[in-house]
Write an enzyme that holds these catalytic residues in place. Structure first.
Site, PDB file in Angstrom:
ATOM      1  N   ARG A  74      59.423  49.724   5.729  1.00 54.60           N
ATOM      2  CA  ARG A  74      58.689  50.973   5.898  1.00 54.60           C
ATOM      3  C   ARG A  74      59.426  52.101   5.204  1.00 54.60           C
ATOM      4  O   ARG A  74      60.659  52.130   5.197  1.00 54.60           O
ATOM      5  CB  ARG A  74      58.541  51.320   7.380  1.00 54.60           C
ATOM      6  CG  ARG A  74      57.620  50.358   8.122  1.00 54.60           C
ATOM      7  CD  ARG A  74      57.364  50.816   9.533  1.00 54.60           C
ATOM      8  NE  ARG A  74      58.591  51.333  10.118  1.00 54.60           N
ATOM      9  CZ  ARG A  74      58.639  52.267  11.049  1.00 54.60           C
ATOM     10  NH1 ARG A  74      57.535  52.811  11.503  1.00 54.60           N
ATOM     11  NH2 ARG A  74      59.794  52.669  11.548  1.00 54.60           N
ATOM     12  N   SER A 138      68.811  46.753   9.742  1.00 49.91           N
ATOM     13  CA  SER A 138      69.047  46.192  11.078  1.00 49.91           C
ATOM     14  C   SER A 138      69.672  44.802  11.042  1.00 49.91           C
ATOM     15  O   SER A 138      69.044  43.791  11.405  1.00 49.91           O
ATOM     16  CB  SER A 138      67.734  46.197  11.847  1.00 49.91           C
ATOM     17  OG  SER A 138      67.270  47.524  11.877  1.00 49.91           O
ATOM     18  N   ASP A 192      68.976  49.674  13.922  1.00 49.29           N
ATOM     19  CA  ASP A 192      67.770  50.081  14.668  1.00 49.29           C
ATOM     20  C   ASP A 192      68.076  50.449  16.127  1.00 49.29           C
ATOM     21  O   ASP A 192      67.419  51.314  16.710  1.00 49.29           O
ATOM     22  CB  ASP A 192      66.650  49.021  14.582  1.00 49.29           C
ATOM     23  CG  ASP A 192      67.109  47.606  14.893  1.00 49.29           C
ATOM     24  OD1 ASP A 192      68.305  47.409  15.172  1.00 49.29           O
ATOM     25  OD2 ASP A 192      66.268  46.688  14.857  1.00 49.29           O
TER      26      ASP A 192
HETATM   27  C1  BGC Z   1      70.598  42.118  14.032  1.00 53.37           C
HETATM   28  C2  BGC Z   1      70.855  43.466  14.655  1.00 53.37           C
HETATM   29  C3  BGC Z   1      69.538  44.144  14.976  1.00 53.37           C
HETATM   30  C4  BGC Z   1      68.676  43.233  15.819  1.00 53.37           C
HETATM   31  C5  BGC Z   1      67.328  43.846  16.160  1.00 53.37           C
HETATM   32  C6  BGC Z   1      69.661  41.280  14.910  1.00 53.37           C
HETATM   33  O1  BGC Z   1      69.327  40.083  14.281  1.00 53.37           O
HETATM   34  O2  BGC Z   1      71.796  41.402  13.848  1.00 53.37           O
HETATM   35  O3  BGC Z   1      71.620  44.281  13.793  1.00 53.37           O
HETATM   36  O4  BGC Z   1      69.798  45.342  15.655  1.00 53.37           O
HETATM   37  O5  BGC Z   1      68.453  42.013  15.139  1.00 53.37           O
HETATM   38  O6  BGC Z   1      66.584  44.144  15.034  1.00 53.37           O
END
Ligand code: BGC
Length: 452
Positions: A74, A138, A192
Protein backbone atom coordinates in the site's frame (compact mmCIF):
# COMPACT_ATOMS: atom_id res chain seq x y z
CA UNK A 1 -21.28 -38.05 13.83
CA UNK A 2 -19.91 -41.60 13.94
CA UNK A 3 -17.88 -43.06 16.78
CA UNK A 4 -14.55 -43.09 14.89
CA UNK A 5 -14.75 -39.40 14.03
CA UNK A 6 -15.75 -38.59 17.57
CA UNK A 7 -12.74 -40.46 18.91
CA UNK A 8 -10.42 -38.72 16.44
CA UNK A 9 -11.75 -35.31 17.43
CA UNK A 10 -11.45 -35.98 21.12
CA UNK A 11 -7.82 -36.99 20.60
CA UNK A 12 -7.29 -33.82 18.54
CA UNK A 13 -8.86 -31.76 21.30
CA UNK A 14 -6.21 -33.15 23.69
CA UNK A 15 -3.39 -32.56 21.25
CA UNK A 16 -4.42 -28.90 20.81
CA UNK A 17 -5.38 -28.18 24.39
CA UNK A 18 -3.79 -25.12 25.98
CA UNK A 19 -4.91 -25.12 29.59
CA UNK A 20 -4.74 -22.25 32.10
CA UNK A 21 -1.66 -23.97 33.57
CA UNK A 22 -0.09 -24.09 30.08
CA UNK A 23 -0.83 -20.37 29.70
CA UNK A 24 0.82 -19.62 33.02
CA UNK A 25 3.89 -21.72 32.17
CA UNK A 26 4.15 -20.09 28.73
CA UNK A 27 3.98 -16.59 30.27
CA UNK A 28 6.80 -17.46 32.70
CA UNK A 29 8.99 -18.79 29.86
CA UNK A 30 8.11 -15.69 27.86
CA UNK A 31 9.51 -13.51 30.65
CA UNK A 32 12.74 -15.55 30.71
CA UNK A 33 13.15 -15.13 26.97
CA UNK A 34 12.39 -11.40 27.19
CA UNK A 35 15.05 -11.00 29.85
CA UNK A 36 17.60 -12.94 27.80
CA UNK A 37 16.76 -10.92 24.69
CA UNK A 38 17.15 -7.64 26.55
CA UNK A 39 20.49 -8.72 27.98
CA UNK A 40 21.76 -9.51 24.52
CA UNK A 41 21.82 -13.28 25.18
CA UNK A 42 20.55 -15.80 22.63
CA UNK A 43 16.78 -15.79 22.80
CA UNK A 44 13.86 -16.63 20.56
CA UNK A 45 12.46 -13.16 21.46
CA UNK A 46 14.60 -10.61 19.72
CA UNK A 47 13.50 -7.45 21.59
CA UNK A 48 14.46 -5.17 18.70
CA UNK A 49 14.80 -1.43 19.42
CA UNK A 50 12.73 0.93 17.26
CA UNK A 51 14.63 4.13 18.24
CA UNK A 52 11.37 5.90 19.05
CA UNK A 53 9.08 6.27 22.03
CA UNK A 54 5.32 6.79 21.96
CA UNK A 55 3.93 9.92 20.32
CA UNK A 56 2.61 12.86 22.35
CA UNK A 57 -0.41 13.46 20.11
CA UNK A 58 1.03 16.82 19.02
CA UNK A 59 2.91 15.49 16.01
CA UNK A 60 1.75 17.03 12.77
CA UNK A 61 2.43 17.25 9.08
CA UNK A 62 1.90 15.44 5.81
CA UNK A 63 3.72 12.19 5.09
CA UNK A 64 3.84 9.41 2.56
CA UNK A 65 3.71 5.86 3.87
CA UNK A 66 4.74 2.71 2.05
CA UNK A 67 3.48 -0.48 3.62
CA UNK A 68 4.90 -3.91 2.80
CA UNK A 69 3.72 -6.53 5.22
CA UNK A 70 2.23 -9.46 3.40
CA UNK A 71 0.61 -10.11 0.09
CA UNK A 72 -0.38 -6.45 -0.43
CA UNK A 73 1.60 -3.30 -0.96
CA UNK A 74 0.00 0.00 0.00
CA UNK A 75 1.08 3.54 -0.68
CA UNK A 76 -0.65 6.24 1.34
CA UNK A 77 -0.71 9.98 1.93
CA UNK A 78 -1.39 10.77 5.59
CA UNK A 79 -2.11 14.06 7.35
CA UNK A 80 -1.64 14.49 11.11
CA UNK A 81 -3.39 17.48 12.64
CA UNK A 82 -1.32 17.79 15.84
CA UNK A 83 -4.36 17.26 18.08
CA UNK A 84 -4.47 13.46 18.10
CA UNK A 85 -6.32 13.18 14.77
CA UNK A 86 -5.00 11.62 11.59
CA UNK A 87 -6.49 11.07 8.17
CA UNK A 88 -5.54 9.18 5.05
CA UNK A 89 -6.02 11.46 2.06
CA UNK A 90 -5.12 8.94 -0.65
CA UNK A 91 -4.27 5.28 -0.85
CA UNK A 92 -3.23 2.82 -3.57
CA UNK A 93 -3.24 -0.92 -3.01
CA UNK A 94 -1.47 -3.52 -5.15
CA UNK A 95 -1.08 -7.26 -4.82
CA UNK A 96 2.53 -8.39 -4.48
CA UNK A 97 2.93 -11.24 -6.98
CA UNK A 98 4.57 -14.42 -5.68
CA UNK A 99 7.30 -14.00 -8.29
CA UNK A 100 8.18 -10.68 -6.64
CA UNK A 101 8.02 -12.09 -3.08
CA UNK A 102 10.44 -14.83 -4.04
CA UNK A 103 12.41 -13.25 -6.90
CA UNK A 104 15.64 -11.22 -6.68
CA UNK A 105 15.66 -8.60 -3.91
CA UNK A 106 16.46 -5.76 -6.30
CA UNK A 107 13.29 -6.50 -8.27
CA UNK A 108 11.22 -6.44 -5.08
CA UNK A 109 12.54 -2.97 -4.22
CA UNK A 110 12.02 -1.79 -7.81
CA UNK A 111 8.41 -2.95 -7.43
CA UNK A 112 8.08 -0.83 -4.27
CA UNK A 113 9.60 2.23 -5.95
CA UNK A 114 7.30 1.79 -8.93
CA UNK A 115 4.36 1.75 -6.49
CA UNK A 116 5.53 5.15 -5.18
CA UNK A 117 6.03 6.54 -8.72
CA UNK A 118 2.52 5.49 -9.80
CA UNK A 119 1.05 6.95 -6.58
CA UNK A 120 2.69 10.36 -7.14
CA UNK A 121 1.50 10.42 -10.71
CA UNK A 122 -2.07 9.21 -10.08
CA UNK A 123 -2.63 11.66 -7.24
CA UNK A 124 -0.93 14.50 -9.14
CA UNK A 125 1.69 15.09 -6.46
CA UNK A 126 4.62 17.17 -7.65
CA UNK A 127 7.58 14.76 -7.88
CA UNK A 128 9.97 17.70 -7.25
CA UNK A 129 8.43 18.65 -3.90
CA UNK A 130 10.28 17.24 -0.90
CA UNK A 131 8.35 14.55 1.01
CA UNK A 132 9.15 12.36 4.02
CA UNK A 133 8.24 8.73 3.57
CA UNK A 134 7.63 6.25 6.39
CA UNK A 135 8.44 2.69 5.34
CA UNK A 136 6.41 0.02 7.13
CA UNK A 137 8.39 -3.14 6.63
CA UNK A 138 6.80 -5.87 8.74
CA UNK A 139 9.63 -8.33 9.08
CA UNK A 140 12.36 -8.80 11.73
CA UNK A 141 14.76 -5.90 11.32
CA UNK A 142 17.71 -4.97 13.54
CA UNK A 143 17.45 -1.18 13.50
CA UNK A 144 20.47 1.01 14.15
CA UNK A 145 18.48 4.24 13.88
CA UNK A 146 14.88 5.22 13.28
CA UNK A 147 15.60 5.25 9.55
CA UNK A 148 18.08 2.39 9.17
CA UNK A 149 17.91 -1.34 9.78
CA UNK A 150 19.09 -4.68 8.52
CA UNK A 151 16.66 -7.48 7.66
CA UNK A 152 17.46 -10.46 9.91
CA UNK A 153 15.41 -13.01 7.99
CA UNK A 154 12.26 -13.14 5.90
CA UNK A 155 8.94 -14.46 7.25
CA UNK A 156 5.37 -14.97 5.93
CA UNK A 157 6.34 -16.64 2.65
CA UNK A 158 8.84 -14.02 1.43
CA UNK A 159 12.23 -15.37 0.39
CA UNK A 160 13.63 -12.70 -2.00
CA UNK A 161 17.39 -13.37 -2.00
CA UNK A 162 19.92 -10.58 -1.46
CA UNK A 163 17.93 -8.69 1.17
CA UNK A 164 18.70 -10.44 4.49
CA UNK A 165 21.72 -8.74 6.04
CA UNK A 166 21.12 -5.51 4.10
CA UNK A 167 19.87 -2.10 5.24
CA UNK A 168 16.36 -2.06 3.78
CA UNK A 169 16.11 1.75 3.88
CA UNK A 170 19.20 2.00 1.68
CA UNK A 171 17.74 -0.62 -0.69
CA UNK A 172 14.49 1.38 -0.95
CA UNK A 173 16.29 4.72 -1.35
CA UNK A 174 18.47 3.26 -4.14
CA UNK A 175 15.38 1.90 -5.89
CA UNK A 176 13.65 5.32 -5.64
CA UNK A 177 16.71 6.97 -7.21
CA UNK A 178 16.72 4.36 -9.99
CA UNK A 179 13.14 5.52 -10.72
CA UNK A 180 14.36 9.15 -10.66
CA UNK A 181 12.30 9.93 -7.56
CA UNK A 182 14.79 12.35 -6.01
CA UNK A 183 12.60 14.38 -3.66
CA UNK A 184 11.25 11.56 -1.47
CA UNK A 185 13.36 10.70 1.62
CA UNK A 186 12.80 7.60 3.71
CA UNK A 187 12.81 9.09 7.21
CA UNK A 188 11.35 6.24 9.27
CA UNK A 189 11.46 2.46 9.18
CA UNK A 190 8.51 1.02 11.08
CA UNK A 191 7.33 -2.42 12.10
CA UNK A 192 3.53 -2.80 11.83
CA UNK A 193 3.24 -3.45 15.59
CA UNK A 194 5.02 -0.16 16.31
CA UNK A 195 2.70 1.64 13.87
CA UNK A 196 -0.32 0.09 15.57
CA UNK A 197 0.85 1.19 19.03
CA UNK A 198 1.57 4.69 17.66
CA UNK A 199 -1.86 4.99 16.04
CA UNK A 200 -3.75 4.21 19.22
CA UNK A 201 -1.45 6.06 21.62
CA UNK A 202 -1.55 9.21 19.42
CA UNK A 203 -4.95 9.89 21.00
CA UNK A 204 -4.89 7.58 24.05
CA UNK A 205 -1.86 7.71 26.38
CA UNK A 206 -2.99 4.59 28.27
CA UNK A 207 -2.12 2.49 25.22
CA UNK A 208 1.09 0.59 25.92
CA UNK A 209 1.13 -2.33 23.57
CA UNK A 210 0.69 -2.90 19.83
CA UNK A 211 -0.23 -6.37 18.58
CA UNK A 212 -0.77 -7.90 15.16
CA UNK A 213 -2.94 -11.00 14.81
CA UNK A 214 -3.28 -11.38 11.05
CA UNK A 215 -1.26 -13.12 8.35
CA UNK A 216 1.65 -12.97 10.80
CA UNK A 217 1.74 -12.22 14.50
CA UNK A 218 3.89 -9.98 16.68
CA UNK A 219 3.83 -7.34 19.43
CA UNK A 220 5.70 -4.32 20.75
CA UNK A 221 5.69 -2.31 23.98
CA UNK A 222 7.50 0.73 25.41
CA UNK A 223 10.51 -0.34 27.52
CA UNK A 224 11.72 1.95 30.28
CA UNK A 225 15.42 2.54 30.24
CA UNK A 226 15.82 1.26 33.76
CA UNK A 227 16.67 -2.21 32.50
CA UNK A 228 20.02 -2.89 30.91
CA UNK A 229 19.38 -3.22 27.25
CA UNK A 230 21.48 -3.20 24.17
CA UNK A 231 20.76 -0.40 21.77
CA UNK A 232 18.42 1.59 23.99
CA UNK A 233 18.36 5.35 23.87
CA UNK A 234 21.20 7.03 25.75
CA UNK A 235 18.85 9.56 27.40
CA UNK A 236 17.97 8.41 30.90
CA UNK A 237 14.36 7.66 31.85
CA UNK A 238 13.18 7.80 28.27
CA UNK A 239 11.16 4.93 26.94
CA UNK A 240 11.80 3.18 23.69
CA UNK A 241 9.36 0.97 21.85
CA UNK A 242 10.73 -2.56 21.48
CA UNK A 243 9.61 -4.98 18.79
CA UNK A 244 9.42 -8.40 20.44
CA UNK A 245 9.14 -10.46 17.24
CA UNK A 246 7.03 -12.83 19.33
CA UNK A 247 6.16 -14.97 16.31
CA UNK A 248 9.58 -16.56 16.80
CA UNK A 249 8.95 -17.58 20.45
CA UNK A 250 9.91 -21.24 20.60
CA UNK A 251 9.21 -22.33 24.18
CA UNK A 252 5.73 -23.75 23.56
CA UNK A 253 5.01 -27.48 23.36
CA UNK A 254 4.36 -28.48 19.77
CA UNK A 255 2.41 -31.54 18.61
CA UNK A 256 2.81 -33.81 15.58
CA UNK A 257 0.64 -31.50 13.41
CA UNK A 258 2.76 -28.45 14.30
CA UNK A 259 5.90 -30.40 13.46
CA UNK A 260 4.48 -31.64 10.14
CA UNK A 261 3.54 -28.06 9.24
CA UNK A 262 6.94 -26.67 10.22
CA UNK A 263 8.66 -29.18 7.91
CA UNK A 264 6.78 -27.98 4.81
CA UNK A 265 7.26 -24.24 5.44
CA UNK A 266 9.90 -22.09 3.75
CA UNK A 267 11.51 -21.36 7.14
CA UNK A 268 11.56 -24.61 9.14
CA UNK A 269 12.55 -24.23 12.80
CA UNK A 270 11.72 -20.50 12.79
CA UNK A 271 8.60 -18.53 13.75
CA UNK A 272 7.33 -21.46 15.85
CA UNK A 273 4.69 -19.47 17.70
CA UNK A 274 3.58 -17.74 14.49
CA UNK A 275 2.98 -21.19 12.99
CA UNK A 276 0.61 -22.07 15.89
CA UNK A 277 -1.20 -18.73 15.91
CA UNK A 278 -1.27 -16.64 12.74
CA UNK A 279 -3.69 -16.57 9.83
CA UNK A 280 -1.10 -17.70 7.32
CA UNK A 281 -0.59 -21.00 9.17
CA UNK A 282 -3.73 -22.04 11.03
CA UNK A 283 -5.47 -22.80 7.73
CA UNK A 284 -2.53 -25.04 6.92
CA UNK A 285 -2.90 -26.89 10.24
CA UNK A 286 -6.58 -27.47 9.43
CA UNK A 287 -5.70 -28.67 5.93
CA UNK A 288 -3.15 -31.17 7.24
CA UNK A 289 -5.66 -32.51 9.80
CA UNK A 290 -8.44 -32.87 7.20
CA UNK A 291 -5.98 -34.60 4.87
CA UNK A 292 -5.00 -37.02 7.64
CA UNK A 293 -8.67 -37.80 8.34
CA UNK A 294 -9.28 -38.37 4.61
CA UNK A 295 -6.27 -40.69 4.39
CA UNK A 296 -7.60 -42.67 7.34
CA UNK A 297 -10.91 -43.06 5.51
CA UNK A 298 -12.96 -41.24 8.16
CA UNK A 299 -13.69 -38.02 6.24
CA UNK A 300 -14.70 -37.12 2.68
CA UNK A 301 -13.68 -39.49 -0.14
CA UNK A 302 -10.28 -40.42 -1.53
CA UNK A 303 -10.92 -38.30 -4.67
CA UNK A 304 -10.94 -35.18 -2.47
CA UNK A 305 -7.28 -35.66 -1.54
CA UNK A 306 -6.25 -33.71 -4.64
CA UNK A 307 -7.74 -30.56 -3.12
CA UNK A 308 -6.30 -31.10 0.34
CA UNK A 309 -2.74 -31.84 -0.81
CA UNK A 310 -2.42 -28.32 -2.24
CA UNK A 311 -0.53 -26.02 0.11
CA UNK A 312 -2.65 -23.14 1.42
CA UNK A 313 -5.85 -24.76 0.08
CA UNK A 314 -7.49 -23.68 3.37
CA UNK A 315 -7.26 -20.08 4.58
CA UNK A 316 -8.14 -18.69 7.98
CA UNK A 317 -10.99 -16.73 6.35
CA UNK A 318 -12.43 -19.98 5.04
CA UNK A 319 -12.07 -21.59 8.47
CA UNK A 320 -14.62 -19.13 9.78
CA UNK A 321 -17.14 -20.46 7.21
CA UNK A 322 -17.72 -23.61 9.26
CA UNK A 323 -20.61 -22.00 11.15
CA UNK A 324 -24.17 -23.14 10.25
CA UNK A 325 -25.41 -21.67 6.99
CA UNK A 326 -21.94 -21.36 5.45
CA UNK A 327 -20.34 -23.99 3.27
CA UNK A 328 -16.69 -24.33 4.18
CA UNK A 329 -16.05 -27.31 1.89
CA UNK A 330 -17.65 -25.64 -1.14
CA UNK A 331 -15.41 -22.59 -0.49
CA UNK A 332 -12.26 -24.74 -0.65
CA UNK A 333 -13.42 -26.53 -3.81
CA UNK A 334 -15.23 -29.60 -2.44
CA UNK A 335 -18.92 -29.03 -3.23
CA UNK A 336 -20.07 -32.60 -2.46
CA UNK A 337 -19.15 -33.03 1.22
CA UNK A 338 -21.65 -34.66 3.58
CA UNK A 339 -23.25 -33.06 6.64
CA UNK A 340 -21.06 -35.29 8.79
CA UNK A 341 -17.93 -33.99 7.01
CA UNK A 342 -19.08 -30.41 7.59
CA UNK A 343 -19.72 -31.06 11.22
CA UNK A 344 -16.28 -32.61 11.67
CA UNK A 345 -14.56 -29.70 9.86
CA UNK A 346 -16.39 -27.29 12.12
CA UNK A 347 -14.88 -28.99 15.17
CA UNK A 348 -11.39 -29.09 13.66
CA UNK A 349 -11.49 -25.35 12.90
CA UNK A 350 -12.81 -24.55 16.36
CA UNK A 351 -10.04 -26.60 18.03
CA UNK A 352 -7.24 -24.99 15.98
CA UNK A 353 -8.51 -21.40 16.18
CA UNK A 354 -9.19 -21.66 19.92
CA UNK A 355 -5.62 -22.74 20.64
CA UNK A 356 -4.35 -19.89 18.47
CA UNK A 357 -6.35 -17.32 20.47
CA UNK A 358 -5.36 -18.86 23.81
CA UNK A 359 -1.65 -18.76 22.97
CA UNK A 360 -2.04 -15.14 21.85
CA UNK A 361 -3.80 -14.41 25.16
CA UNK A 362 -0.95 -15.95 27.17
CA UNK A 363 1.69 -13.98 25.23
CA UNK A 364 -0.28 -10.81 25.72
CA UNK A 365 -0.58 -11.50 29.45
CA UNK A 366 3.19 -12.03 29.63
CA UNK A 367 3.97 -8.64 28.09
CA UNK A 368 1.45 -6.79 30.26
CA UNK A 369 2.81 -8.35 33.47
CA UNK A 370 6.35 -7.58 32.35
CA UNK A 371 5.38 -3.90 32.37
CA UNK A 372 3.17 -4.07 35.46
CA UNK A 373 3.55 -7.29 37.48
CA UNK A 374 0.44 -6.81 39.63
CA UNK A 375 -1.72 -5.08 37.06
CA UNK A 376 -1.95 -1.92 39.09
CA UNK A 377 -2.64 0.30 36.09
CA UNK A 378 -5.00 0.30 33.14
CA UNK A 379 -3.51 -1.08 29.92
CA UNK A 380 -4.94 -0.46 26.50
CA UNK A 381 -3.74 -2.88 23.89
CA UNK A 382 -4.05 -1.85 20.26
CA UNK A 383 -4.67 -4.90 18.07
CA UNK A 384 -4.75 -5.05 14.29
CA UNK A 385 -5.22 -7.99 11.93
CA UNK A 386 -8.08 -9.93 10.37
CA UNK A 387 -7.75 -12.90 12.68
CA UNK A 388 -8.60 -10.82 15.74
CA UNK A 389 -11.08 -8.58 13.97
CA UNK A 390 -12.96 -11.04 11.83
CA UNK A 391 -12.64 -14.58 13.18
CA UNK A 392 -15.84 -15.34 15.09
CA UNK A 393 -15.19 -15.79 18.81
CA UNK A 394 -11.46 -15.02 18.60
CA UNK A 395 -11.40 -11.94 20.89
CA UNK A 396 -13.58 -13.80 23.41
CA UNK A 397 -11.08 -16.69 23.50
CA UNK A 398 -8.19 -14.24 24.06
CA UNK A 399 -10.13 -12.55 26.88
CA UNK A 400 -10.95 -15.88 28.46
CA UNK A 401 -7.22 -16.58 29.07
CA UNK A 402 -6.78 -13.13 30.63
CA UNK A 403 -9.68 -13.84 32.98
CA UNK A 404 -8.27 -17.27 33.91
CA UNK A 405 -4.91 -15.71 34.71
CA UNK A 406 -5.97 -12.45 36.36
CA UNK A 407 -9.59 -12.97 37.49
CA UNK A 408 -11.22 -9.54 38.17
CA UNK A 409 -8.00 -7.66 37.44
CA UNK A 410 -8.36 -8.69 33.78
CA UNK A 411 -10.79 -5.75 33.56
CA UNK A 412 -7.77 -3.47 33.66
CA UNK A 413 -6.76 -4.72 30.23
CA UNK A 414 -8.69 -3.27 27.30
CA UNK A 415 -8.31 -4.98 23.92
CA UNK A 416 -8.93 -2.38 21.21
CA UNK A 417 -9.18 -3.09 17.52
CA UNK A 418 -6.97 -0.52 15.81
CA UNK A 419 -6.74 -0.27 12.05
CA UNK A 420 -4.17 1.29 9.88
CA UNK A 421 -1.12 1.21 12.06
CA UNK A 422 0.92 0.50 8.97
CA UNK A 423 -0.28 3.70 7.31
CA UNK A 424 -1.30 6.27 9.91
CA UNK A 425 0.96 4.84 12.61
CA UNK A 426 3.96 4.84 10.32
CA UNK A 427 3.35 8.52 9.51
CA UNK A 428 3.14 9.28 13.23
CA UNK A 429 6.51 7.60 13.78
CA UNK A 430 7.99 9.65 10.91
CA UNK A 431 6.65 12.77 12.67
CA UNK A 432 8.09 11.65 16.03
CA UNK A 433 11.44 11.14 14.31
CA UNK A 434 11.37 14.52 12.59
CA UNK A 435 10.35 16.44 15.72
CA UNK A 436 13.10 14.67 17.66
CA UNK A 437 15.60 15.58 14.98
CA UNK A 438 14.52 19.24 15.15
CA UNK A 439 14.88 19.11 18.91
CA UNK A 440 18.38 17.62 18.65
CA UNK A 441 19.44 20.29 16.19
CA UNK A 442 18.28 23.19 18.34
CA UNK A 443 21.09 25.07 20.09
CA UNK A 444 21.85 23.45 23.47
CA UNK A 445 20.83 26.53 25.51
CA UNK A 446 17.39 26.74 23.94
CA UNK A 447 16.89 23.03 24.52
CA UNK A 448 17.74 23.20 28.21
CA UNK A 449 15.36 26.12 28.75
CA UNK A 450 12.54 24.21 27.10
CA UNK A 451 13.17 21.07 29.08
CA UNK A 452 12.98 22.78 32.45
C1 BGC B 1 7.06 -10.49 11.25
C2 BGC B 1 6.84 -9.30 12.16
C3 BGC B 1 5.48 -8.69 11.88
C4 BGC B 1 4.40 -9.75 11.99
C5 BGC B 1 3.01 -9.21 11.70
C6 BGC B 1 5.90 -11.48 11.36
O1 BGC B 1 6.04 -12.51 10.44
O2 BGC B 1 8.25 -11.16 11.57
O3 BGC B 1 7.85 -8.33 11.97
O4 BGC B 1 5.25 -7.66 12.81
O5 BGC B 1 4.67 -10.80 11.07
O6 BGC B 1 2.91 -8.67 10.43
Amino acid sequence: MNQTIRKYLSNLENLFSFSPADAQGAAARFHEEMKRGLNGQTSSLRMLPSYVGRPTGKEQGRFLALDLGGTNLRVLAVRLDGRGKAEISAVNRLAVPETVMRGPGEELFDFLAEGVAVFLEEHRLDPKEHRDLAFTFSFPVAQSAVNAGVLLNWTKGFTAPGVAGQNVVALLSDALRRKRIEAVSVTALVNDTVGTLATKSYADPSCDMGVILGTGTNACYPEKNSRPAKGLSPQPRQEMILNLEWGNFDKLDTNACDQALDRITLNPGRQRMEKMVSGMYIGELVRLILLDMTDRGILLEKKHRSVLVREHAVSSEQMSLTVPGEDFFAAIGIPDASDQDRDAAHHVCRIVSRRSARIAGAALAAVVTWMDANLEKKHTIAIDGALFEKYPGYPENVRCVLEELFARRAERIALCTTSDGSGIGAAIIAAVASSRQEQEHKPARQRTRKNR
